[in-house]
Design a protein around this motif. Structure first.
Motif, short mmCIF file in Angstrom:
data_model
loop_
_atom_site.label_atom_id
_atom_site.label_comp_id
_atom_site.label_asym_id
_atom_site.label_seq_id
_atom_site.Cartn_x
_atom_site.Cartn_y
_atom_site.Cartn_z
N LEU A 104 0.84 -1.19 0.00
CA LEU A 104 0.00 0.00 0.00
C LEU A 104 0.88 1.24 0.00
O LEU A 104 1.70 1.42 0.90
CB LEU A 104 -0.89 -0.01 1.25
N HIS A 105 0.71 2.08 -1.02
CA HIS A 105 1.49 3.30 -1.12
C HIS A 105 0.55 4.49 -1.09
O HIS A 105 -0.30 4.66 -1.95
CB HIS A 105 2.31 3.32 -2.42
N LEU A 106 0.70 5.31 -0.06
CA LEU A 106 -0.13 6.50 0.10
C LEU A 106 0.66 7.73 -0.31
O LEU A 106 1.87 7.80 -0.09
CB LEU A 106 -0.57 6.65 1.55
N PRO A 107 -0.01 8.70 -0.88
CA PRO A 107 0.68 9.96 -1.20
C PRO A 107 1.14 10.67 0.06
O PRO A 107 0.63 10.41 1.17
CB PRO A 107 -0.38 10.79 -1.95
N ASP A 108 2.06 11.60 -0.10
CA ASP A 108 2.61 12.32 1.06
C ASP A 108 1.54 13.09 1.82
O ASP A 108 1.56 13.13 3.04
CB ASP A 108 3.71 13.28 0.61
N HIS A 109 0.59 13.70 1.10
CA HIS A 109 -0.45 14.46 1.81
C HIS A 109 -1.34 13.54 2.64
O HIS A 109 -1.86 13.95 3.68
CB HIS A 109 -1.27 15.31 0.84
N ALA A 110 -1.50 12.29 2.22
CA ALA A 110 -2.29 11.34 3.02
C ALA A 110 -1.55 10.97 4.30
O ALA A 110 -2.17 10.83 5.35
CB ALA A 110 -2.60 10.09 2.21
#
Length: 102
Positions: free
Chosen positions: A27-33
Motif C-alpha cells: 500500500l502506497h499512500l501519497p505524502d499528503h495522506a
C-alpha cells in the motif's frame, strides 16, 4: 461482557495491528495522506484527552482534574521528565481537591 465477545475484540485488535506491517510494501499512500493521517491521530488523541479530562460518567468532572492536566501539559511542553510530569499532575489535582475545589 461474555468471554466470546472479549475474545473476538482481542482477535480483531491483533488483526488490525498485524495488517499494518504486512501491508507496508503493498500500500502506497501519497505524502499528503501521510500528513493527514498524522494530524488525524493527533486530533483523536486530543479529543480523547479532553473528554477524559472534563467528564466523569456524563457529568463535568470538576476543576481540579483539568488543572492537573494543564500542569502536566505545560511540563511536557517544557520537556520535563515523565515521572515529574505525572507526579506534578497528581499533586496539583490532589491539593486542589484537598482545598475543596471539586
Amino acid at each position: 461482557m461474555p468471554l466470546l465477545a472479549i475474545a473476538l475484540l482481542a482477535a480483531g485488535t491483533y488483526a488490525f495491528r498485524l495488517v499494518g506491517p504486512l501491508s507496508r510494501d503493498r500500500l502506497h499512500l501519497p505524502d499528503h495522506a501521510h500528513r493527514l493521517l498524522a494530524m488525524a491521530a493527533a486530533v483523536l488523541l486530543i479529543a480523547l484527552t479532553t473528554i477524559g479530562t472534563l467528564t466523569e460518567t456524563r457529568d463535568f468532572a470538576g476543576w481540579s482534574r483539568p488543572a492537573g492536566v494543564l500542569v502536566a501539559g505545560i511540563l511536557a511542553i517544557r520537556r520535563a521528565p515523565f515521572p515529574v510530569v505525572v507526579l506534578a499532575a497528581i499533586a496539583t489535582t490532589a491539593l486542589l481537591r484537598l482545598a475543596g475545589v471539586s
